[in-house]
Design an enzyme around this catalytic site. Structure first.
Site, mmCIF file in Angstrom:
data_model
loop_
_atom_site.group_PDB
_atom_site.id
_atom_site.type_symbol
_atom_site.label_atom_id
_atom_site.label_comp_id
_atom_site.label_asym_id
_atom_site.label_seq_id
_atom_site.Cartn_x
_atom_site.Cartn_y
_atom_site.Cartn_z
ATOM 1 C CG ASP A 1 -2.010 1.019 1.160
ATOM 2 O OD1 ASP A 1 -2.335 1.468 0.041
ATOM 3 O OD2 ASP A 1 -2.547 1.381 2.217
ATOM 4 C CG ASN B 1 -7.038 -2.178 -6.379
ATOM 5 O OD1 ASN B 1 -6.069 -2.926 -6.249
ATOM 6 N ND2 ASN B 1 -7.420 -1.342 -5.414
#
Length: 234
Positions: free
Chosen positions: A23, A71
């Protein structure tokens, strides 16, 4: 996921399987006044040294969370850039990992992916045949969907048990997950290996993924070795 397998690591203080939530790529780029795509490119470049560190320390399997099902809901331009990056970088990356003694496999739903992306994945999975370590790339992956899929397969087999469900997971042939690392400052699993993480040791760092170093990864492995794992039995 071999829940009934013996510990395949030479030392129980070494995690057999490490999952990494990579991340912070977008924030890394934004902080440098760069497009988010630049952060994703930097993130891909950082996979090899971190995985190399893990493998050199005796880890048998590393799963990296590359692209989640969620995503896909990001801006179209960003999703296109992620797929373009995959097309360009996946085979060069895999070839480097193969040299390090790893085979590469993918976890995730492939039916909705472009045909050329699936073809690249299939080709990548043939390159490291015979290697005894594994890099598992979670691509178009969501853990809840994986669990549903595994339960359907278990029901179809006529046997719904922990073992039959585990046989339907993408990680069925991988070592038990011992450790999860999340970079970027957030402290959640974000639909990553939820079933497998039942007794995984969690590690969080504020370091954004492109800045996450092999030295910090090794420090986490040292910390793992110091933890006492009871698995609810003591």
């Amino acid at each position: 996921m071999k829940s009934d397998a013996v510990d395949i690591s030479a030392d129980a203080r070494i995690p057999r399987h490490v999952g990494i939530i990579m991340d912070g790529n977008g924030r890394w780029a934004t902080s440098r006044h760069l497009p988010r795509a630049a952060g994703h490119r930097a993130g891909v470049k950082n996979i090899e040294p971190i995985v190399e560190c893990m493998l050199d320390r005796g880890v048998r399997c590393v799963t990296v969370f590359a692209f989640s099902t969620e995503n896909g809901g990001r801006p179209v331009s960003e999703v296109k850039s992620l797929f373009a990056l995959f097309r360009k970088q996946i085979l060069p990356l895999v070839k480097k990992l193969v040299v390090r003694g790893a085979r590469v496999v993918f976890s995730g739903e492939r039916e909705s992916l472009p045909d050329d992306v699936v073809k690249l994945m299939t080709e990548a999975e043939t390159l490291g045949d015979g290697n005894d370590k594994t890099v598992n790339i979670a691509f178009n992956y969501g853990s809840r969907a994986e669990i549903v899929r595994a339960c359907k397969l278990a029901a179809a087999s006529g046997e719904i048990t922990e073992r039959s469900i585990e046989r339907g997971l993408y990680t069925a042939d991988l070592p038990e997950l011992d450790m999860i690392v999340r970079t970027g400052g957030e402290k959640r699993l974000s639909n990553f290996l939820l079933y497998q993480a039942a007794y995984g040791e969690l590690f969080f760092t504020d370091t954004l993924w492109p800045d996450f170093s092999a030295a910090e990864a090794c420090d986490m492995l040292d910390e793992f070795a110091k933890r006492t794992r009871r698995f609810g039995k003591v």
